[in-house]
Write a protein that holds these residues in place. Sequence first.
Motif, short mmCIF file in Angstrom:
data_model
loop_
_atom_site.label_atom_id
_atom_site.label_comp_id
_atom_site.label_asym_id
_atom_site.label_seq_id
_atom_site.Cartn_x
_atom_site.Cartn_y
_atom_site.Cartn_z
N LEU A 5 0.82 -1.23 0.00
CA LEU A 5 0.00 0.00 0.00
C LEU A 5 0.85 1.26 0.00
O LEU A 5 0.38 2.33 -0.34
N TYR A 6 2.12 1.14 0.42
CA TYR A 6 2.98 2.32 0.54
C TYR A 6 4.01 2.36 -0.59
O TYR A 6 5.08 2.94 -0.46
N ASN A 7 3.67 1.64 -1.68
CA ASN A 7 4.48 1.69 -2.90
C ASN A 7 5.86 1.05 -2.76
O ASN A 7 6.79 1.37 -3.50
N ARG A 8 6.01 0.16 -1.76
CA ARG A 8 7.29 -0.54 -1.61
C ARG A 8 7.25 -1.81 -2.46
O ARG A 8 6.26 -2.56 -2.41
N ASN A 9 8.32 -2.06 -3.24
CA ASN A 9 8.41 -3.29 -4.03
C ASN A 9 8.86 -4.42 -3.13
O ASN A 9 9.96 -4.36 -2.58
N ILE A 10 8.06 -5.44 -3.01
CA ILE A 10 8.45 -6.55 -2.14
C ILE A 10 9.11 -7.63 -3.01
O ILE A 10 8.44 -8.38 -3.71
N ASP A 11 10.46 -7.67 -2.94
CA ASP A 11 11.17 -8.62 -3.82
C ASP A 11 12.15 -9.50 -3.07
O ASP A 11 13.00 -10.15 -3.64
N TYR A 12 12.05 -9.49 -1.74
CA TYR A 12 13.02 -10.21 -0.91
C TYR A 12 12.27 -11.11 0.09
O TYR A 12 11.52 -10.61 0.93
N LEU A 13 12.48 -12.40 -0.06
CA LEU A 13 11.83 -13.38 0.83
C LEU A 13 12.85 -13.96 1.80
O LEU A 13 13.92 -14.41 1.41
N ARG A 14 12.50 -13.93 3.08
CA ARG A 14 13.33 -14.58 4.10
C ARG A 14 12.55 -15.77 4.65
O ARG A 14 11.41 -15.61 5.08
N ILE A 15 13.17 -16.94 4.61
CA ILE A 15 12.46 -18.14 5.06
C ILE A 15 13.15 -18.72 6.29
O ILE A 15 14.33 -19.06 6.24
N SER A 16 12.40 -18.83 7.36
CA SER A 16 12.91 -19.53 8.54
C SER A 16 12.52 -20.99 8.37
O SER A 16 11.35 -21.35 8.56
N GLU A 50 7.90 -20.81 -5.54
CA GLU A 50 7.58 -20.67 -6.97
C GLU A 50 6.49 -19.59 -7.17
O GLU A 50 6.61 -18.72 -8.03
N ILE A 51 5.47 -19.66 -6.33
CA ILE A 51 4.37 -18.69 -6.46
C ILE A 51 4.87 -17.28 -6.12
O ILE A 51 4.53 -16.30 -6.76
N MET A 52 5.73 -17.22 -5.11
CA MET A 52 6.27 -15.91 -4.72
C MET A 52 7.16 -15.34 -5.82
O MET A 52 7.18 -14.12 -6.04
N ILE A 53 7.92 -16.20 -6.46
CA ILE A 53 8.80 -15.73 -7.55
C ILE A 53 7.95 -15.16 -8.69
O ILE A 53 8.28 -14.13 -9.26
N ASP A 54 6.83 -15.82 -8.98
CA ASP A 54 5.90 -15.29 -9.99
C ASP A 54 5.43 -13.88 -9.63
O ASP A 54 5.10 -13.08 -10.49
N LYS A 55 5.41 -13.60 -8.33
CA LYS A 55 4.92 -12.29 -7.88
C LYS A 55 6.03 -11.27 -7.76
O LYS A 55 5.81 -10.16 -7.31
N GLY A 56 7.27 -11.68 -8.08
CA GLY A 56 8.34 -10.68 -8.12
C GLY A 56 9.46 -10.89 -7.12
O GLY A 56 10.36 -10.03 -7.02
N ILE A 57 9.44 -11.99 -6.35
CA ILE A 57 10.55 -12.22 -5.42
C ILE A 57 11.82 -12.54 -6.23
O ILE A 57 11.81 -13.38 -7.13
N LYS A 58 12.92 -11.84 -5.89
CA LYS A 58 14.16 -11.99 -6.67
C LYS A 58 15.32 -12.50 -5.82
O LYS A 58 16.37 -12.88 -6.33
N LYS A 59 15.10 -12.48 -4.52
CA LYS A 59 16.22 -12.72 -3.61
C LYS A 59 15.67 -13.54 -2.43
O LYS A 59 14.58 -13.20 -1.92
N ILE A 60 16.38 -14.61 -2.05
CA ILE A 60 15.90 -15.43 -0.92
C ILE A 60 17.02 -15.61 0.10
O ILE A 60 18.15 -15.95 -0.25
N ARG A 61 16.70 -15.38 1.36
CA ARG A 61 17.61 -15.70 2.45
C ARG A 61 17.01 -16.82 3.29
O ARG A 61 15.83 -16.76 3.66
N ILE A 62 17.82 -17.82 3.58
CA ILE A 62 17.37 -18.94 4.40
C ILE A 62 17.92 -18.75 5.81
O ILE A 62 19.12 -18.51 5.99
N THR A 63 17.03 -18.87 6.78
CA THR A 63 17.47 -18.66 8.15
C THR A 63 16.76 -19.68 9.04
O THR A 63 16.28 -20.70 8.56
N GLY A 64 16.71 -19.44 10.35
CA GLY A 64 16.07 -20.42 11.23
C GLY A 64 15.67 -19.74 12.53
O GLY A 64 15.43 -18.52 12.53
N GLY A 65 15.71 -20.47 13.57
CA GLY A 65 16.56 -21.57 14.03
C GLY A 65 17.88 -21.62 13.27
O GLY A 65 18.29 -20.63 12.69
N GLU A 66 18.51 -22.74 13.33
CA GLU A 66 19.78 -22.86 12.60
C GLU A 66 19.52 -23.61 11.29
O GLU A 66 19.20 -24.81 11.30
#
Length: 314
Positions: A5-16, A50-66
């Motif tokens: 809503l604030y015009n920010r491009n969401i292109d970075y997914l962080r997955i725990s 895959e679905i998120m990439i279709d929506k414009g995710i370009k970068k993924i960080r994997i985190t946790g836990g460990e």
Amino acid sequence: MVKDLYNRNIDYLRISITDKCNLRCRYCMAEDQKFSEDSLSLEEFLKISEIMIDKGIKKIRITGGEPLVEKNIFKLIEGFRDQGIEDISITTNGILLAEYVKDLKAAGLNRINISLDTLNEEKYEYITRGGKLSKVFEGIKACKEYDISPIKLNVVLLKDFNLDEFEDFLEFSDREDLIVRFIELMPIGEGIKFKDQLVKNSDIINNCKSLKKYNYKSNTGPADYYYREGKNGLIGFISPLSCNFCSSCNRIRLDHEANLISCLHSDKLISLKDALNDDEEIGNIIDKAIRDKPKNHKILQGHTVKRSMNTIGG
Ligand code: SAM
Ligand code: SF4
């Protein structure tokens, strides 16, 4: 590209990818923390990405836990790479890095952040409740051998624990030629108990005259970077409290139980669980989570997050 809503491009997914960990850092996790048995499968993680990439995710960080205690880590990285993600990174405590870095690189990992709060063996054992510092040093060495670059160290400074090591970390950055980033302690989970230990980055920067502002070209994240004349390495500051960077936030988070988290500092979980067999519905929920991403965090107004950081990923 989905904008909020604030015009920010969401292109970075962080997955725990897991809440489990081989350490128990005092400001992150309770000593007797129970882990959840419920976790997305490899296929489910990849379906959502895959679905998120279709929506414009370009970068993924994997985190946790460990993330390195999770056996699917290599297949997950391969999967993201095959889906076309060119920037795949992990945040790790580094304990298992020496063992795994070769296979992580072969799977397609580009970048590594290592969390390390002290350079002193006994203090490391104390803050992590039993971790061996030598393992982290071996991990850093292995990253260099396998040409992982840049290597970034994440340090949470606590007033009575490691603030006295600030200069040691600057020297470490020079000696090892790597990036050291100081992250302000956040009032999340166990971190709430350490509130009086908060060290504001703005105070450190004001007091350290040798730091010169550096325009780090590849920087798209929240850190401000500095260099020191004639020295190797870079020093970064991530300051959610003393310098709010919400207006440029491009992140969305997914946890191992299929919850989307649109702001690190929000308690709101948006579950994909009941939609896992319906790609269209997954897409609709992701769109809504992005659209509803809060404008700002409310830490300065006293808001805290009850969940512990190992379930969110930092
Ligand atoms: N286990 C991995 C590691 O330690 O790098 C990844 C997960 S850990 C939750 C990610 C990062 O969150 C670490 O750098 C850790 O220091 C940081 N962290 C944990 N609790 C925090 C808090 N309350 N405030 C600020 N950072 C925190
Ligand atoms: Fe584990 Fe990372 Fe939390 Fe430490 S900060 S307890 S290594 S998840």
